[in-house]
Motif scaffolding. Sequence first.
Motif, mmCIF file in Angstrom:
data_model
loop_
_atom_site.group_PDB
_atom_site.id
_atom_site.type_symbol
_atom_site.label_atom_id
_atom_site.label_comp_id
_atom_site.label_asym_id
_atom_site.label_seq_id
_atom_site.Cartn_x
_atom_site.Cartn_y
_atom_site.Cartn_z
ATOM 1 N N ASP A 15 34.354 49.430 37.993
ATOM 2 C CA ASP A 15 35.430 49.498 37.002
ATOM 3 C C ASP A 15 35.894 50.925 36.718
ATOM 4 O O ASP A 15 36.845 51.138 35.957
ATOM 5 C CB ASP A 15 35.012 48.821 35.701
ATOM 6 N N LYS A 16 35.230 51.909 37.329
ATOM 7 C CA LYS A 16 35.659 53.316 37.181
ATOM 8 C C LYS A 16 36.627 53.738 38.283
ATOM 9 O O LYS A 16 36.994 54.906 38.391
ATOM 10 C CB LYS A 16 34.439 54.239 37.157
ATOM 11 N N THR A 17 37.043 52.785 39.099
ATOM 12 C CA THR A 17 37.978 53.073 40.184
ATOM 13 C C THR A 17 39.280 53.655 39.646
ATOM 14 O O THR A 17 39.829 53.166 38.656
ATOM 15 C CB THR A 17 38.287 51.780 40.963
ATOM 16 N N ASN A 18 39.761 54.695 40.300
ATOM 17 C CA ASN A 18 41.073 55.253 40.003
ATOM 18 C C ASN A 18 42.103 54.398 40.735
ATOM 19 O O ASN A 18 42.383 54.618 41.914
ATOM 20 C CB ASN A 18 41.141 56.710 40.465
ATOM 21 N N GLN A 54 32.111 61.741 42.965
ATOM 22 C CA GLN A 54 31.698 61.441 41.594
ATOM 23 C C GLN A 54 31.025 62.650 40.957
ATOM 24 O O GLN A 54 31.180 62.902 39.762
ATOM 25 C CB GLN A 54 30.760 60.234 41.574
ATOM 26 N N TYR A 78 38.173 45.907 44.315
ATOM 27 C CA TYR A 78 38.608 46.254 42.953
ATOM 28 C C TYR A 78 39.133 45.040 42.197
ATOM 29 O O TYR A 78 39.129 45.021 40.962
ATOM 30 C CB TYR A 78 39.683 47.342 43.003
ATOM 31 N N TYR A 122 32.624 52.517 43.006
ATOM 32 C CA TYR A 122 33.038 52.973 41.676
ATOM 33 C C TYR A 122 33.200 51.837 40.668
ATOM 34 O O TYR A 122 33.286 52.072 39.470
ATOM 35 C CB TYR A 122 34.358 53.748 41.770
ATOM 36 N N GLN A 175 36.070 54.621 47.147
ATOM 37 C CA GLN A 175 35.807 54.192 45.775
ATOM 38 C C GLN A 175 35.108 52.827 45.701
ATOM 39 O O GLN A 175 34.955 52.278 44.605
ATOM 40 C CB GLN A 175 37.107 54.128 44.978
#
Length: 222
Positions: free
Chosen positions: A159-162, A125, A192, A157, A154
Amino acid sequence: MNFITDLENSLRSNSNRETAIPMENYMKNNFDFLGIKTDERRTIFKANYEKYKSEIKADFRNIACELFNKNEREFHQCAIDLLVKEFKKNYVLEDIKLIENLIITNSWWDSVDVVAKYLLGGYLQQFPNETYPVIERFSNSNTMWLNRSAIIFQLSYKDKTNFELLKSECEKHRESNEFFIQKAIGWALRDYSRFNPIGVTNFVNATNLKPLSKREALRNIK
């Protein structure tokens, strides 16, 4: 180092062989334990941390490495707790070497998962441009624990997960017969799914995942 000496004395003076035996059995006898439960260990760690805070902050990487090289699992856990506390957003680019070493040394799920989620995840990050080269290297490694870390890093992470990267890692390792890889795929997707249940459902339905991975991925989706 005064911190390490006092911490070791404090931990060893509170060791309990009766408690250690079931701990060792739970970890498949991969490690020796002093027999100190998590809450007690963290209380002991906190007291010693407060006493030697300046010493720790000046050299926390080397202190953590020295603790991680000791025999009993409680020292490894203290080392990771120390790094989680000290790193925050204070990584330097070279810290990936330390993080990788923690993953491949004294490896088992209890250490690897914390390092992957909090240390590797935090590092990437702070240095997002390192994400693809680091994850590709970990993912292509012959070390299963690096593969697992590439799948689950992740978890913090939200909702910022790729999602594209996550899907790529899951597809890459979907045929693995390793329990810890199958479980990692399901765990990462399930985590996720809190933010994108439709996307996870569609991916799982379109991908020939192992039954364990599929079951874990969809467990919380109604």
